[in-house]
Design a protein around this motif. Sequence first.
Motif, PDB file in Angstrom:
ATOM      1  N   LEU A 192       8.860  -3.408  -5.545  1.00  0.00           N
ATOM      2  CA  LEU A 192       9.498  -3.955  -4.358  1.00  0.00           C
ATOM      3  C   LEU A 192       9.176  -3.045  -3.172  1.00  0.00           C
ATOM      4  O   LEU A 192       9.306  -1.814  -3.268  1.00  0.00           O
ATOM      5  CB  LEU A 192      11.011  -4.021  -4.543  1.00  0.00           C
ATOM      6  CG  LEU A 192      11.527  -4.924  -5.659  1.00  0.00           C
ATOM      7  CD1 LEU A 192      12.986  -4.589  -5.962  1.00  0.00           C
ATOM      8  CD2 LEU A 192      11.382  -6.381  -5.278  1.00  0.00           C
ATOM      9  N   LEU A 193       8.782  -3.630  -2.045  1.00  0.00           N
ATOM     10  CA  LEU A 193       8.398  -2.838  -0.887  1.00  0.00           C
ATOM     11  C   LEU A 193       9.108  -3.329   0.367  1.00  0.00           C
ATOM     12  O   LEU A 193       9.685  -4.419   0.398  1.00  0.00           O
ATOM     13  CB  LEU A 193       6.883  -2.911  -0.667  1.00  0.00           C
ATOM     14  CG  LEU A 193       5.986  -2.396  -1.795  1.00  0.00           C
ATOM     15  CD1 LEU A 193       4.527  -2.506  -1.391  1.00  0.00           C
ATOM     16  CD2 LEU A 193       6.334  -0.966  -2.166  1.00  0.00           C
ATOM     17  N   LEU A 194       9.044  -2.510   1.411  1.00  0.00           N
ATOM     18  CA  LEU A 194       9.609  -2.865   2.709  1.00  0.00           C
ATOM     19  C   LEU A 194       8.685  -3.829   3.439  1.00  0.00           C
ATOM     20  O   LEU A 194       7.512  -3.987   3.100  1.00  0.00           O
ATOM     21  CB  LEU A 194       9.814  -1.605   3.557  1.00  0.00           C
ATOM     22  CG  LEU A 194      10.887  -0.636   3.066  1.00  0.00           C
ATOM     23  CD1 LEU A 194      10.800   0.672   3.842  1.00  0.00           C
ATOM     24  CD2 LEU A 194      12.275  -1.236   3.205  1.00  0.00           C
ATOM     25  N   MET A 200       7.027   3.700   5.557  1.00  0.00           N
ATOM     26  CA  MET A 200       7.329   3.850   4.136  1.00  0.00           C
ATOM     27  C   MET A 200       6.597   2.780   3.312  1.00  0.00           C
ATOM     28  O   MET A 200       6.210   3.030   2.164  1.00  0.00           O
ATOM     29  CB  MET A 200       8.842   3.731   3.931  1.00  0.00           C
ATOM     30  CG  MET A 200       9.308   3.756   2.497  1.00  0.00           C
ATOM     31  SD  MET A 200       9.244   5.402   1.757  1.00  0.00           S
ATOM     32  CE  MET A 200       9.521   4.969   0.041  1.00  0.00           C
ATOM     33  N   ARG A 201       6.383   1.622   3.887  1.00  0.00           N
ATOM     34  CA  ARG A 201       5.617   0.578   3.202  1.00  0.00           C
ATOM     35  C   ARG A 201       4.176   1.057   2.977  1.00  0.00           C
ATOM     36  O   ARG A 201       3.627   0.920   1.879  1.00  0.00           O
ATOM     37  CB  ARG A 201       5.623  -0.713   4.011  1.00  0.00           C
ATOM     38  CG  ARG A 201       4.677  -1.785   3.463  1.00  0.00           C
ATOM     39  CD  ARG A 201       4.705  -3.076   4.285  1.00  0.00           C
ATOM     40  NE  ARG A 201       3.643  -3.952   3.829  1.00  0.00           N
ATOM     41  CZ  ARG A 201       3.738  -4.726   2.742  1.00  0.00           C
ATOM     42  NH1 ARG A 201       4.841  -4.695   2.013  1.00  0.00           N
ATOM     43  NH2 ARG A 201       2.747  -5.499   2.382  1.00  0.00           N
ATOM     44  N   LEU A 205       2.398   1.642  -0.567  1.00  0.00           N
ATOM     45  CA  LEU A 205       1.164   0.932  -0.900  1.00  0.00           C
ATOM     46  C   LEU A 205       0.068   1.905  -1.321  1.00  0.00           C
ATOM     47  O   LEU A 205      -0.727   1.607  -2.216  1.00  0.00           O
ATOM     48  CB  LEU A 205       0.694   0.098   0.295  1.00  0.00           C
ATOM     49  CG  LEU A 205       1.432  -1.219   0.531  1.00  0.00           C
ATOM     50  CD1 LEU A 205       1.012  -1.835   1.863  1.00  0.00           C
ATOM     51  CD2 LEU A 205       1.170  -2.194  -0.616  1.00  0.00           C
ATOM     52  N   GLU A 206       0.041   3.067  -0.689  1.00  0.00           N
ATOM     53  CA  GLU A 206      -0.953   4.078  -1.073  1.00  0.00           C
ATOM     54  C   GLU A 206      -0.702   4.553  -2.505  1.00  0.00           C
ATOM     55  O   GLU A 206      -1.647   4.718  -3.291  1.00  0.00           O
ATOM     56  CB  GLU A 206      -0.896   5.254  -0.105  1.00  0.00           C
ATOM     57  CG  GLU A 206      -1.951   6.322  -0.391  1.00  0.00           C
ATOM     58  CD  GLU A 206      -1.915   7.449   0.626  1.00  0.00           C
ATOM     59  OE1 GLU A 206      -2.654   8.438   0.414  1.00  0.00           O
ATOM     60  OE2 GLU A 206      -1.157   7.356   1.606  1.00  0.00           O
ATOM     61  N   VAL A 207       0.575   4.762  -2.856  1.00  0.00           N
ATOM     62  CA  VAL A 207       0.911   5.155  -4.224  1.00  0.00           C
ATOM     63  C   VAL A 207       0.515   4.043  -5.191  1.00  0.00           C
ATOM     64  O   VAL A 207      -0.063   4.297  -6.255  1.00  0.00           O
ATOM     65  CB  VAL A 207       2.409   5.482  -4.352  1.00  0.00           C
ATOM     66  CG1 VAL A 207       2.788   5.715  -5.814  1.00  0.00           C
ATOM     67  CG2 VAL A 207       2.760   6.706  -3.508  1.00  0.00           C
ATOM     68  N   CYS A 208       0.822   2.797  -4.824  1.00  0.00           N
ATOM     69  CA  CYS A 208       0.463   1.661  -5.675  1.00  0.00           C
ATOM     70  C   CYS A 208      -1.046   1.609  -5.907  1.00  0.00           C
ATOM     71  O   CYS A 208      -1.519   1.368  -7.029  1.00  0.00           O
ATOM     72  CB  CYS A 208       0.927   0.350  -5.026  1.00  0.00           C
ATOM     73  SG  CYS A 208       2.710   0.076  -5.055  1.00  0.00           S
ATOM     74  N   MET A 210      -3.208   4.099  -5.771  1.00  0.00           N
ATOM     75  CA  MET A 210      -3.638   5.205  -6.637  1.00  0.00           C
ATOM     76  C   MET A 210      -3.260   4.957  -8.094  1.00  0.00           C
ATOM     77  O   MET A 210      -3.981   5.362  -9.007  1.00  0.00           O
ATOM     78  CB  MET A 210      -3.018   6.521  -6.145  1.00  0.00           C
ATOM     79  CG  MET A 210      -3.570   7.016  -4.823  1.00  0.00           C
ATOM     80  SD  MET A 210      -2.982   8.684  -4.412  1.00  0.00           S
ATOM     81  CE  MET A 210      -1.217   8.406  -4.278  1.00  0.00           C
ATOM     82  N   ALA A 211      -2.140   4.288  -8.310  1.00  0.00           N
ATOM     83  CA  ALA A 211      -1.630   4.108  -9.671  1.00  0.00           C
ATOM     84  C   ALA A 211      -2.083   2.811 -10.313  1.00  0.00           C
ATOM     85  O   ALA A 211      -1.868   2.604 -11.511  1.00  0.00           O
ATOM     86  CB  ALA A 211      -0.102   4.157  -9.660  1.00  0.00           C
ATOM     87  N   GLY A 212      -2.679   1.929  -9.540  1.00  0.00           N
ATOM     88  CA  GLY A 212      -3.061   0.633 -10.083  1.00  0.00           C
ATOM     89  C   GLY A 212      -1.912  -0.348 -10.133  1.00  0.00           C
ATOM     90  O   GLY A 212      -1.966  -1.339 -10.880  1.00  0.00           O
ATOM     91  N   ALA A 213      -0.854  -0.088  -9.365  1.00  0.00           N
ATOM     92  CA  ALA A 213       0.291  -1.001  -9.300  1.00  0.00           C
ATOM     93  C   ALA A 213       0.082  -2.009  -8.172  1.00  0.00           C
ATOM     94  O   ALA A 213      -0.847  -1.895  -7.371  1.00  0.00           O
ATOM     95  CB  ALA A 213       1.581  -0.213  -9.072  1.00  0.00           C
ATOM     96  N   THR A 214       0.963  -2.991  -8.098  1.00  0.00           N
ATOM     97  CA  THR A 214       0.872  -4.017  -7.063  1.00  0.00           C
ATOM     98  C   THR A 214       2.241  -4.211  -6.417  1.00  0.00           C
ATOM     99  O   THR A 214       3.251  -3.666  -6.874  1.00  0.00           O
ATOM    100  CB  THR A 214       0.411  -5.366  -7.657  1.00  0.00           C
ATOM    101  OG1 THR A 214       1.341  -5.768  -8.673  1.00  0.00           O
ATOM    102  CG2 THR A 214      -0.981  -5.251  -8.255  1.00  0.00           C
ATOM    103  N   GLU A 215       2.259  -4.998  -5.358  1.00  0.00           N
ATOM    104  CA  GLU A 215       3.512  -5.342  -4.697  1.00  0.00           C
ATOM    105  C   GLU A 215       4.105  -6.583  -5.333  1.00  0.00           C
ATOM    106  O   GLU A 215       3.379  -7.541  -5.634  1.00  0.00           O
ATOM    107  CB  GLU A 215       3.273  -5.602  -3.205  1.00  0.00           C
ATOM    108  CG  GLU A 215       4.525  -6.039  -2.462  1.00  0.00           C
ATOM    109  CD  GLU A 215       4.261  -6.353  -0.989  1.00  0.00           C
ATOM    110  OE1 GLU A 215       5.235  -6.675  -0.274  1.00  0.00           O
ATOM    111  OE2 GLU A 215       3.092  -6.285  -0.570  1.00  0.00           O
TER     112      GLU A 215
END
Length: 305
Positions: A192-194, A200-201, A205-208, A210-215
Amino acid sequence: MNIRDLQYLVALAQHRHFGRAADASFVSQPTLSTQIKKLEDELGVSLVERAPRNVLLTEVGAEIARRARGILAEVDQIKSIAQRTRDPESGSLRLGIFPTLGPYLLPHIVPRVRERYPRLELLLREEKSDQILHMLREGSLDAGILALPLHDDSLHTEFLFEESFVLAVPEKHALTQSRKLTMDDLADQSLLLLEDGHCMRDQALEVCHMAGATEKTGFRATSLETLRQMVAANVGITLLPALSVKPPVAQTGQVRLLRFAEPAPSRRIAMVWRKSSAAGAFLHGVADVVRSLPADLFDDHDIAV
């Protein structure tokens, strides 16, 4: 032409309404309207397109208003130089801070600033980062507290601290079984994102990335508190900065906070001001007050899992 006339024009450019501009300028509407007309007569150009319900500046009016903001900012600088010379630690400080940091950092820094500068009037403005940068450039803020990196050669950047992120998950989420959370654990997760406009969004998103995650699609929050409640409602998981989960912030039931193994994802925070500011030496002192906060405020070491 005088400073007051330029203030009226800038107020009109901001509010696009004679009544609201007059209220903001603490004069009657006829007074403001008359002075704008006198300014037009003096310059020999139309500054304003007058309509029944709103006001639009002409092309030349918008350009003159933009330059007037710069003039008024310089006038403020002149006053600031004189004030700081008479009493370096008095006067006012117009400080901008973004919404995902302000409510959590200010309870820690305001008492320290008031103790260090008891005669200082601290005027706080909470805005998204882009708006803070705009207000800094036009001179309506003296300084801002923002996340790095910033790319503006006109601003001085003073690093303050680095703040860790933790992962907030529903209390029965599968990730609660992980003893040491790694970035790989976020692969294939939906966070979940802003909404757009929050720095902060961008950080999340940058962390996502790097980790291969999505919104998680279909929902974007307007605040960290909304994100926290959505996690409590078992809608999804999210990243939260360390300050937002420490006292005096109340803990939220049904939410588990998970620490990352080192190196944990984080954000770097700085205080910024115009390089041309007459208050540079004073602002360095204010930055030092913020840097005096205990380092453990910004890490995740004392967060229960």
